[in-house]
Write a protein that holds these residues in place. Structure first.
Motif, PDB file in Angstrom:
ATOM      1  N   ASN A 247       0.815  -1.212   0.000  1.00  0.00           N
ATOM      2  CA  ASN A 247       0.000   0.000   0.000  1.00  0.00           C
ATOM      3  C   ASN A 247       0.856   1.273   0.000  1.00  0.00           C
ATOM      4  O   ASN A 247       0.574   2.230   0.723  1.00  0.00           O
ATOM      5  CB  ASN A 247      -0.948  -0.009   1.211  1.00  0.00           C
ATOM      6  CG  ASN A 247      -2.105   0.947   1.038  1.00  0.00           C
ATOM      7  OD1 ASN A 247      -2.488   1.275  -0.089  1.00  0.00           O
ATOM      8  ND2 ASN A 247      -2.665   1.396   2.151  1.00  0.00           N
ATOM      9  N   GLY A 248       1.945   1.258  -0.811  1.00  0.00           N
ATOM     10  CA  GLY A 248       2.793   2.436  -0.923  1.00  0.00           C
ATOM     11  C   GLY A 248       3.689   2.665   0.279  1.00  0.00           C
ATOM     12  O   GLY A 248       4.201   3.782   0.474  1.00  0.00           O
ATOM     13  N   LYS A 249       3.919   1.641   1.104  1.00  0.00           N
ATOM     14  CA  LYS A 249       4.742   1.767   2.303  1.00  0.00           C
ATOM     15  C   LYS A 249       5.853   0.713   2.285  1.00  0.00           C
ATOM     16  O   LYS A 249       5.713  -0.337   1.654  1.00  0.00           O
ATOM     17  CB  LYS A 249       3.886   1.610   3.570  1.00  0.00           C
ATOM     18  CG  LYS A 249       2.783   2.658   3.682  1.00  0.00           C
ATOM     19  CD  LYS A 249       1.834   2.334   4.826  1.00  0.00           C
ATOM     20  CE  LYS A 249       0.667   3.321   4.853  1.00  0.00           C
ATOM     21  NZ  LYS A 249      -0.317   2.981   5.911  1.00  0.00           N
ATOM     22  N   ILE A 250       6.941   1.017   2.989  1.00  0.00           N
ATOM     23  CA  ILE A 250       8.113   0.137   3.036  1.00  0.00           C
ATOM     24  C   ILE A 250       8.263  -0.395   4.462  1.00  0.00           C
ATOM     25  O   ILE A 250       8.284   0.379   5.431  1.00  0.00           O
ATOM     26  CB  ILE A 250       9.395   0.896   2.634  1.00  0.00           C
ATOM     27  CG1 ILE A 250       9.219   1.526   1.248  1.00  0.00           C
ATOM     28  CG2 ILE A 250      10.611  -0.033   2.653  1.00  0.00           C
ATOM     29  CD1 ILE A 250      10.303   2.537   0.901  1.00  0.00           C
ATOM     30  N   TYR A 251       8.405  -1.717   4.587  1.00  0.00           N
ATOM     31  CA  TYR A 251       8.568  -2.351   5.887  1.00  0.00           C
ATOM     32  C   TYR A 251       9.900  -3.103   5.881  1.00  0.00           C
ATOM     33  O   TYR A 251      10.115  -3.990   5.054  1.00  0.00           O
ATOM     34  CB  TYR A 251       7.428  -3.321   6.171  1.00  0.00           C
ATOM     35  CG  TYR A 251       6.061  -2.682   6.127  1.00  0.00           C
ATOM     36  CD1 TYR A 251       5.400  -2.310   7.297  1.00  0.00           C
ATOM     37  CD2 TYR A 251       5.421  -2.447   4.910  1.00  0.00           C
ATOM     38  CE1 TYR A 251       4.141  -1.714   7.253  1.00  0.00           C
ATOM     39  CE2 TYR A 251       4.169  -1.858   4.856  1.00  0.00           C
ATOM     40  CZ  TYR A 251       3.533  -1.493   6.028  1.00  0.00           C
ATOM     41  OH  TYR A 251       2.296  -0.899   5.972  1.00  0.00           O
ATOM     42  N   VAL A 252      10.792  -2.733   6.806  1.00  0.00           N
ATOM     43  CA  VAL A 252      12.083  -3.421   6.931  1.00  0.00           C
ATOM     44  C   VAL A 252      11.914  -4.500   8.000  1.00  0.00           C
ATOM     45  O   VAL A 252      11.646  -4.185   9.169  1.00  0.00           O
ATOM     46  CB  VAL A 252      13.209  -2.444   7.321  1.00  0.00           C
ATOM     47  CG1 VAL A 252      14.555  -3.167   7.305  1.00  0.00           C
ATOM     48  CG2 VAL A 252      13.229  -1.244   6.382  1.00  0.00           C
TER      49      VAL A 252
END
Length: 382
Positions: A247-252
């Motif tokens: 959804n247009g987000k980055i999760y590390v």
């Protein structure tokens, strides 16, 4: 750690078989190292377990041994000619008088004896496979083969069959039988065989990356260089375990095979080096111009540790696939950005081991929601 064992023998056997498939999928030869005795060097393991399972599964599915139901043909300049097939498949030379001359023919290459031989070799491989792994399926052994072991001849026959078959199921079977025979030939001096790993943390990392991660995560690696007088030395990059996009987000994501999800003991949580490294990953992504161009000036970056736990029995009172146990922060950051607050998420290990194939959109959505909800809840708590 945290794996909920089932109640019945039948279910446990199924879980053992599934564990074998997971280990075969997510380990390579260098991972499969077992320290068999305290004072002996670790032994590298190369037992072709998938080949043994293929031989067993074929036998159980067919409820019989492999037999050739159709005659086998090949192109040759000699042999028992099948003229109907030769006329259909071969191209003749046309003589001056207009009559055709064939230089190659379609010939029959399998006789009843050949068919019987491949069945006998299959019997040999089935018996060998059931001796080692058959207990997972049934307490009964199939009949002992009557054919004497002749590995060189067996391999020659199987390689010839493999080269001439177009049936994928038979190809898999012949390939598996070849692997079984080669293993037997190479391991004649070993009284036992081993399959497993002393380093399941690598399996955990690969499971997390398979389900949640993107393939081209190298774009998110922070890199460093030494600029020396007259030359540049590039160092190895810091590599996060997984990068999840949603959804247009980055999760590390950092897969931690730590015991906290089982014990609830704070001594079993990631320490400063891991926490600071996660914040560095997030800060690198947040500050890079290329990500600003793609995501806007306020790049949405989130951080999380993923640890195994048992959703059916745990010290937290959780009963879902995911749970939040708190967050980690660094004193050198004020916590203005989401990536500076590393969320501690526990993941049901049994669920993940049974759901690493197929479409992962729903699992990614649920994990993303868990991480973002944890940010809100932990912010309220703090």
């Amino acid at each position: 750690m945290g794996y909920q064992l089932p109640e019945t023998d039948q279910e446990i056997r199924r879980d053992i078989l599934h564990l074998i498939s997971v280990l075969a999928e997510f380990t390579d030869k260098s991972d499969r190292v077992l320290a068999m005795k305290k004072f002996e060097a670790p032994q590298s393991v190369d037992f072709p377990i998938n080949a043994y399972m293929e031989v067993i599964n074929y036998y159980l599915e067919q409820n019989s041994y492999y037999t050739e139901k159709e005659p086998v043909f090949k192109t040759s300049d000699r042999g028992s000619i099948d003229w109907a097939k030769t006329i259909r498949k071969q191209r003749p030379l046309i003589q001056s008088d207009g009559s055709p001359v064939y230089t190659e023919y379609t010939v029959r290459v399998s006789s009843p004896n050949d068919k019987n031989l491949i069945t006998q070799i299959h019997k040999y491989c089935v018996y060998e496979s059931f001796q080692k792994l058959g207990w997972l399926f049934t307490p009964d052994l199939p009949p002992k083969p009557t054919i004497e072991k002749n590995t060189k001849m067996f391999l020659s026959v199987l390689n010839d069959k493999l080269a001439r078959t177009n049936n994928d199921k038979n190809k898999h079977l012949f390939t598996a039988m070849i692997a079984v025979l080669k293993y037997i030939d190479e391991q004649t001096n070993l009284k036992q065989f081993y399959f497993g790993t002393d380093s399941f943390e690598y399996v955990w990392e690969k499971l997390i990356d398979r389900v949640y991660g993107i393939k081209d995560k190298y774009k998110f690696f922070p890199r460093t260089r030494w600029y020396l007088k007259g030359k540049v030395k590039e160092n190895y990059a810091l590599e996060p375990d997984s990068i999840m996009l949603h959804n247009g987000k980055i999760y590390v994501l950092d897969a931690k095979y730590y015991r906290y999800g089982i014990t609830g003991n704070p001594m079993h949580l990631p320490e400063s080096s891991s926490i600071n490294k996660q914040i560095t990953y997030g800060e690198y992504i947040y500050t890079q111009e290329r990500f600003k161009r793609e995501y806007g000036d306020d790049v949405p970056v989130y951080n999380a540790f993923l640890m195994p736990y048992n959703s059916a029995k745990n010290v937290f009172g959780f009963d879902s696939i995911y749970g939040n146990i708190g967050e980690a922060k660094g004193d050198w950051k004020v916590g203005d950005h989401n990536y500076e607050r590393v969320q501690g998420i526990v993941v049901d290990i049994r669920y993940l081991m049974y759901h690493y194939t197929g479409n992962h959109k729903s699992k990614i959505l649920r994990l993303a929601d868990t991480i973002e909800q944890a940010l809100h809840d932990n912010g309220q708590m703090i």
